[in-house]
Design an enzyme around this catalytic site. Sequence first.
Site, PDB file in Angstrom:
ATOM      1  N   ASP A 322      49.462   3.186  61.089  1.00 35.49           N
ATOM      2  CA  ASP A 322      49.761   3.169  62.517  1.00 35.49           C
ATOM      3  C   ASP A 322      50.599   2.283  63.692  1.00 35.49           C
ATOM      4  OD1 ASP A 322      48.936   6.285  62.347  1.00 35.49           O
ATOM      5  OD2 ASP A 322      46.945   5.009  62.620  1.00 35.49           O
ATOM      6  N   SER A 347      52.317  -0.432  67.948  1.00 34.55           N
ATOM      7  CA  SER A 347      50.818   0.100  67.405  1.00 34.55           C
ATOM      8  C   SER A 347      51.244   1.856  68.041  1.00 34.55           C
ATOM      9  CB  SER A 347      50.077  -0.381  68.251  1.00 34.55           C
ATOM     10  OG  SER A 347      49.074   0.469  68.215  1.00 34.55           O
ATOM     11  N   ARG A 348      51.088   2.315  67.209  1.00 35.64           N
ATOM     12  CA  ARG A 348      51.779   3.352  67.555  1.00 35.64           C
ATOM     13  C   ARG A 348      50.887   4.567  68.251  1.00 35.64           C
ATOM     14  NH1 ARG A 348      53.946   3.448  62.118  1.00 35.64           N
ATOM     15  NH2 ARG A 348      55.503   2.287  62.741  1.00 35.64           N
ATOM     16  N   VAL A 349      49.384   4.466  68.298  1.00 40.21           N
ATOM     17  CA  VAL A 349      48.635   5.558  68.561  1.00 40.21           C
ATOM     18  C   VAL A 349      47.717   4.647  69.829  1.00 40.21           C
ATOM     19  CG1 VAL A 349      48.945   6.830  67.016  1.00 40.21           C
ATOM     20  CG2 VAL A 349      47.362   4.933  66.890  1.00 40.21           C
TER      21      VAL A 349
END
Length: 484
Positions: A322, A347-349
């Site tokens: 992620d 950081s995707r989440v």
Amino acid sequence: MNEIKNIGQVIEIRDGIAICNGLSEIGYGGEVVIQTSNGDVKGQALNLEEDRVGVIVLGNYLSVKAGDKVINSGEILSINASDLLIGKTINALGINLETGEEVVKKGIRMPLEAKAPGIIERKPVTRPLQTGIISIDATIPVGKGQRELVIGDRQTGKTAVCIDTILNQKGKDTICIYVAIGQKAAKISQIKAQLDKEGAMDYTIIVAANASDPTAMQYISPYSGVAIAEYFANNGQDVLIIYDDLTKHAFAYRAISLLLERPPGREAYPGDIFYLHSRLLERAVQLSDEKGGGSITALPVVETQAGDVAAYIPTNIISITDGQIFLDTELFNSGQRPAVNIGTSVSRVGSSAQLKATKQVASKLKLELAQFRELQAFAQFGSELDEVTQKKINTGKMMMELVKQAQAAPYQTYHMVSILYAAVNGYLDEVNLDELARWKEEFISYLDNKDSDGVISQAVESGKKIQDKPEEILKSILEGFTLV
Ligand code: ATP
Ligand code: MG
């Protein structure tokens, strides 16, 4: 062991792989016990063919001989898990590396190969996992249940980032599992000593398969690690697991696969390496409330060659995770440590899990740093800079200096927030760059002294922005502080 399913025989042994017949009932990942003249050795079935099974030998394979009896235990290879594992350094079969004894004799059997929880059993990532490292928590925050890759060339501080994150979990009710794959034994003892010294072994388990251990043990160690993580997460606990590193894991799997005569694909890796790593990382999870709300946050580490993130294993793992924390050799060598390249890291989440107070101060930091990266290019040409540009560059330099951090010195979140608050609100404009490190240190003790009631830390931890009374207190503390 369960009831014995069937019994076979070793027909051939090559470099840690036993080719066996007579195991018609065994499944992929099934556990076998090979009865050698030197005692029993465990193995795992990896190749299932019509008339023979390829088994990786988990232990001393030199004692395995053609003709040895092989017993199918009827179970997927599993590890005994219980709270007794905490504080121990074990191998991938749960043997204490200091005593040679199995740590958990009874416990719960946790299978090394397990299906990752489905969507119904999960809930969104909403809680932060604080690394204590300013550049990460502010700009690429990690949330509990997330998979965040730590990637960089050799000697760029990848392990340091992970170990510091473990140190920062002290008192935070998070079990940490450090899986060391293919590293030197001396390096592991060093890490263990550091964790001991900082009191972090009270909540940490080390699963080690060293460079000198059989390839098969290196191959299974991340699965043992995650199986143990699942034991704790199923009990509603938060777990942080580090795989250091998956590049070496891929090497181990490649070596095994070549011995098993699987067809090599790109860079000689077998075609299923992507699937293998994605299945492993899919087991990171934030469980739903019905499932107890536990979580497994995974920090896989990948080593690149000359910053080449487009190589096979790095691209695979980047696409599975992620986001990535990219550590840069040039930054590292120029003294920017931790060498987090904020431009290429994502950081995707995690940002949905970032505390509001951190977000409040971090957005300006991110913007300033991004502008700085662009302007830096101009500055190099030595062209006349207007006042505004020069000021931006100075602020950028100050921010870059601000996110430098010593090893093993994670920040409390409210310290981090207060420092960033000072930086983005002009309190550091008059501080010399070479005094910034001292400013941070002395300001932190001043802050703790002045705010002995912990108003600021409570405000930060409560998940609210810094505003109203806590903000007034922080401002007056900042105004009252001067570096002497
Ligand atoms: P390898 O590729 O060998 O696994 P690595 O990328 O994991 O290396 P580390 O072992 O963590 O890198 O760190 C490399 C060296 O840099 C070590 O000597 C470590 O002490 C030092 N180092 C790491 N982080 C910092 C830091 N924040 N400040 C100062 N020194 C650091
Ligand atoms: Mg390392």
